[in-house]
Design a protein around this motif. Sequence first.
Motif, PDB file in Angstrom:
ATOM      1  N   THR A 133      -6.947 -28.204 -62.140  1.00  0.00           N
ATOM      2  CA  THR A 133      -8.381 -28.096 -61.871  1.00  0.00           C
ATOM      3  C   THR A 133      -8.672 -27.663 -60.435  1.00  0.00           C
ATOM      4  O   THR A 133      -9.557 -26.849 -60.191  1.00  0.00           O
ATOM      5  N   LEU A 134      -7.892 -28.223 -59.476  1.00  0.00           N
ATOM      6  CA  LEU A 134      -8.195 -27.961 -58.058  1.00  0.00           C
ATOM      7  C   LEU A 134      -7.523 -26.698 -57.533  1.00  0.00           C
ATOM      8  O   LEU A 134      -8.134 -25.949 -56.757  1.00  0.00           O
ATOM      9  N   VAL A 135      -6.271 -26.463 -57.897  1.00  0.00           N
ATOM     10  CA  VAL A 135      -5.526 -25.324 -57.340  1.00  0.00           C
ATOM     11  C   VAL A 135      -5.592 -24.107 -58.259  1.00  0.00           C
ATOM     12  O   VAL A 135      -5.644 -22.977 -57.778  1.00  0.00           O
ATOM     13  N   GLY A 136      -5.633 -24.331 -59.576  1.00  0.00           N
ATOM     14  CA  GLY A 136      -5.677 -23.223 -60.540  1.00  0.00           C
ATOM     15  C   GLY A 136      -6.725 -22.167 -60.224  1.00  0.00           C
ATOM     16  O   GLY A 136      -6.400 -20.976 -60.158  1.00  0.00           O
ATOM     17  N   PRO A 137      -7.995 -22.567 -59.990  1.00  0.00           N
ATOM     18  CA  PRO A 137      -9.036 -21.554 -59.756  1.00  0.00           C
ATOM     19  C   PRO A 137      -8.848 -20.762 -58.461  1.00  0.00           C
ATOM     20  O   PRO A 137      -9.483 -19.725 -58.270  1.00  0.00           O
ATOM     21  N   LEU A 138      -7.978 -21.241 -57.553  1.00  0.00           N
ATOM     22  CA  LEU A 138      -7.811 -20.568 -56.259  1.00  0.00           C
ATOM     23  C   LEU A 138      -6.920 -19.334 -56.356  1.00  0.00           C
ATOM     24  O   LEU A 138      -6.994 -18.440 -55.506  1.00  0.00           O
ATOM     25  N   ILE A 139      -6.066 -19.305 -57.393  1.00  0.00           N
ATOM     26  CA  ILE A 139      -5.132 -18.179 -57.513  1.00  0.00           C
ATOM     27  C   ILE A 139      -5.921 -16.902 -57.798  1.00  0.00           C
ATOM     28  O   ILE A 139      -6.725 -16.843 -58.730  1.00  0.00           O
ATOM     29  N   GLY A 140      -5.718 -15.902 -56.925  1.00  0.00           N
ATOM     30  CA  GLY A 140      -6.457 -14.646 -57.047  1.00  0.00           C
ATOM     31  C   GLY A 140      -7.654 -14.570 -56.110  1.00  0.00           C
ATOM     32  O   GLY A 140      -8.264 -13.519 -55.967  1.00  0.00           O
ATOM     33  N   GLN A 141      -7.985 -15.696 -55.449  1.00  0.00           N
ATOM     34  CA  GLN A 141      -9.108 -15.712 -54.499  1.00  0.00           C
ATOM     35  C   GLN A 141      -8.691 -15.065 -53.168  1.00  0.00           C
ATOM     36  O   GLN A 141      -7.504 -14.991 -52.847  1.00  0.00           O
ATOM     37  N   PRO A 142      -9.673 -14.604 -52.363  1.00  0.00           N
ATOM     38  CA  PRO A 142      -9.344 -14.022 -51.049  1.00  0.00           C
ATOM     39  C   PRO A 142      -8.725 -15.041 -50.102  1.00  0.00           C
ATOM     40  O   PRO A 142      -8.884 -16.258 -50.284  1.00  0.00           O
ATOM     41  N   HIS A 143      -8.040 -14.521 -49.077  1.00  0.00           N
ATOM     42  CA  HIS A 143      -7.283 -15.331 -48.126  1.00  0.00           C
ATOM     43  C   HIS A 143      -8.093 -16.472 -47.515  1.00  0.00           C
ATOM     44  O   HIS A 143      -7.664 -17.632 -47.539  1.00  0.00           O
ATOM     45  N   ALA A 144      -9.285 -16.156 -47.004  1.00  0.00           N
ATOM     46  CA  ALA A 144     -10.080 -17.174 -46.301  1.00  0.00           C
ATOM     47  C   ALA A 144     -10.444 -18.327 -47.236  1.00  0.00           C
ATOM     48  O   ALA A 144     -10.354 -19.503 -46.860  1.00  0.00           O
ATOM     49  N   GLU A 145     -10.857 -17.988 -48.462  1.00  0.00           N
ATOM     50  CA  GLU A 145     -11.227 -19.019 -49.430  1.00  0.00           C
ATOM     51  C   GLU A 145     -10.033 -19.908 -49.785  1.00  0.00           C
ATOM     52  O   GLU A 145     -10.158 -21.133 -49.865  1.00  0.00           O
ATOM     53  N   VAL A 146      -8.874 -19.269 -49.988  1.00  0.00           N
ATOM     54  CA  VAL A 146      -7.668 -20.026 -50.340  1.00  0.00           C
ATOM     55  C   VAL A 146      -7.285 -20.976 -49.210  1.00  0.00           C
ATOM     56  O   VAL A 146      -7.011 -22.165 -49.439  1.00  0.00           O
ATOM     57  N   ARG A 147      -7.294 -20.460 -47.979  1.00  0.00           N
ATOM     58  CA  ARG A 147      -6.950 -21.296 -46.815  1.00  0.00           C
ATOM     59  C   ARG A 147      -7.881 -22.499 -46.697  1.00  0.00           C
ATOM     60  O   ARG A 147      -7.435 -23.634 -46.505  1.00  0.00           O
ATOM     61  N   ALA A 148      -9.190 -22.242 -46.817  1.00  0.00           N
ATOM     62  CA  ALA A 148     -10.169 -23.326 -46.672  1.00  0.00           C
ATOM     63  C   ALA A 148     -10.007 -24.364 -47.773  1.00  0.00           C
ATOM     64  O   ALA A 148     -10.030 -25.573 -47.517  1.00  0.00           O
ATOM     65  N   ALA A 149      -9.798 -23.885 -49.001  1.00  0.00           N
ATOM     66  CA  ALA A 149      -9.708 -24.811 -50.132  1.00  0.00           C
ATOM     67  C   ALA A 149      -8.432 -25.649 -50.068  1.00  0.00           C
ATOM     68  O   ALA A 149      -8.450 -26.857 -50.319  1.00  0.00           O
ATOM     69  N   LEU A 150      -7.297 -25.009 -49.717  1.00  0.00           N
ATOM     70  CA  LEU A 150      -6.026 -25.755 -49.651  1.00  0.00           C
ATOM     71  C   LEU A 150      -6.015 -26.741 -48.481  1.00  0.00           C
ATOM     72  O   LEU A 150      -5.230 -27.682 -48.471  1.00  0.00           O
ATOM     73  N   ALA A 151      -6.888 -26.528 -47.486  1.00  0.00           N
ATOM     74  CA  ALA A 151      -6.938 -27.427 -46.332  1.00  0.00           C
ATOM     75  C   ALA A 151      -7.780 -28.671 -46.604  1.00  0.00           C
ATOM     76  O   ALA A 151      -7.733 -29.634 -45.846  1.00  0.00           O
ATOM     77  N   ARG A 152      -8.565 -28.640 -47.704  1.00  0.00           N
ATOM     78  CA  ARG A 152      -9.368 -29.823 -48.022  1.00  0.00           C
ATOM     79  C   ARG A 152      -8.450 -30.994 -48.361  1.00  0.00           C
ATOM     80  O   ARG A 152      -7.465 -30.826 -49.088  1.00  0.00           O
ATOM     81  N   PRO A 153      -8.757 -32.208 -47.829  1.00  0.00           N
ATOM     82  CA  PRO A 153      -7.839 -33.349 -47.986  1.00  0.00           C
ATOM     83  C   PRO A 153      -7.432 -33.620 -49.446  1.00  0.00           C
ATOM     84  O   PRO A 153      -6.241 -33.774 -49.725  1.00  0.00           O
ATOM     85  N   LEU A 154      -8.398 -33.683 -50.357  1.00  0.00           N
ATOM     86  CA  LEU A 154      -8.062 -34.031 -51.740  1.00  0.00           C
ATOM     87  C   LEU A 154      -7.157 -32.969 -52.367  1.00  0.00           C
ATOM     88  O   LEU A 154      -6.138 -33.285 -52.989  1.00  0.00           O
ATOM     89  N   THR A 155      -7.511 -31.699 -52.164  1.00  0.00           N
ATOM     90  CA  THR A 155      -6.712 -30.607 -52.729  1.00  0.00           C
ATOM     91  C   THR A 155      -5.301 -30.607 -52.146  1.00  0.00           C
ATOM     92  O   THR A 155      -4.315 -30.476 -52.886  1.00  0.00           O
ATOM     93  N   ALA A 156      -5.207 -30.763 -50.810  1.00  0.00           N
ATOM     94  CA  ALA A 156      -3.895 -30.771 -50.152  1.00  0.00           C
ATOM     95  C   ALA A 156      -3.049 -31.940 -50.640  1.00  0.00           C
ATOM     96  O   ALA A 156      -1.856 -31.796 -50.915  1.00  0.00           O
TER      97      ALA A 156
END
Lengths: 150, 125
Positions: free
Chosen positions: B44-67
């Motif tokens: 749910t958290l990481v799946g939607p990020l695949i294929g997203q632009p660099h900035a969005e991926v970096r920001a999302a993976l840096a969120r505490p819950l996702t990380a």
Amino acid sequence: MLAMGTAAPYAAMRTGSTGHEGKMADVDRGNRPLSPHLTIYRPQLNSITSILTRITGNALIVAVFLIVWWMIAAATSLEYFNMVNAVVTHWLADLVMAASVWALWYHLLSGVRHLVWDSGHLLETKWTSALGWGLLGGATILTLATILLI
Amino acid sequence: MAMRFLTDRKLAEHLGPARSGTEHHWAVKVSSVALLVLVPLFVTLVGPLIGQPHAEVRAALARPLTALIAGLTLIVGMAHFKDGARTLIEDYARGSARLWLQIMVILVAWGTAATGLFALGRLAF
């Protein structure tokens, strides 16, 4: 079983060594056939769903490699990320990821079945068959839901 | 070779002929229960990020819950993989092929987990 005291010809026959040869309990230990004899086994729902559990679990390492590569690319640089992103979003990679989503849900549901069986429940034939079809159908439904919603 | 009087019973007692008791089964069971929770969250958290632009991926993976979910899924997932692949190798390979495949799987599993954790750490901190 040969009589005791014929350890030398046995040693020559062995293809692998476990360090236990020559003891009373396991004279033949190194030369046993390996499981699960796929070539002589008549396919059935229980064996197929069991084999699929193994295949899906081990094959998922491919998706893990892709995702970890994509993660390290995100942490490296914009140029490197764009290169890896192009690979990961290629239709061939999409195919691998879609298959991996099915493998992931199948393996998860199969794991649940193992936890239930370990607890001693639903071991009757009618239940094992129902659960077998449930794994195949459930994984397919969850895969479609994942692809459509995520 | 002198026969040592080890009997079937002697081999089966206590930790059994594998000499590790139910340790492997227990480890797989515990990691499978953890993954039952982690995997749906990871999808749910990481799946939607695949294929997203660099900035969005970096920001999302840096969120505490996702990380945290991504990191835990990698650690527990690779421990679970190492245990499962070991059984696969035990069933199909013997002798030195078995030995080297088993060593390789353990190194690849922990190496992969460490790579992912390093990436997550670099993005989060």
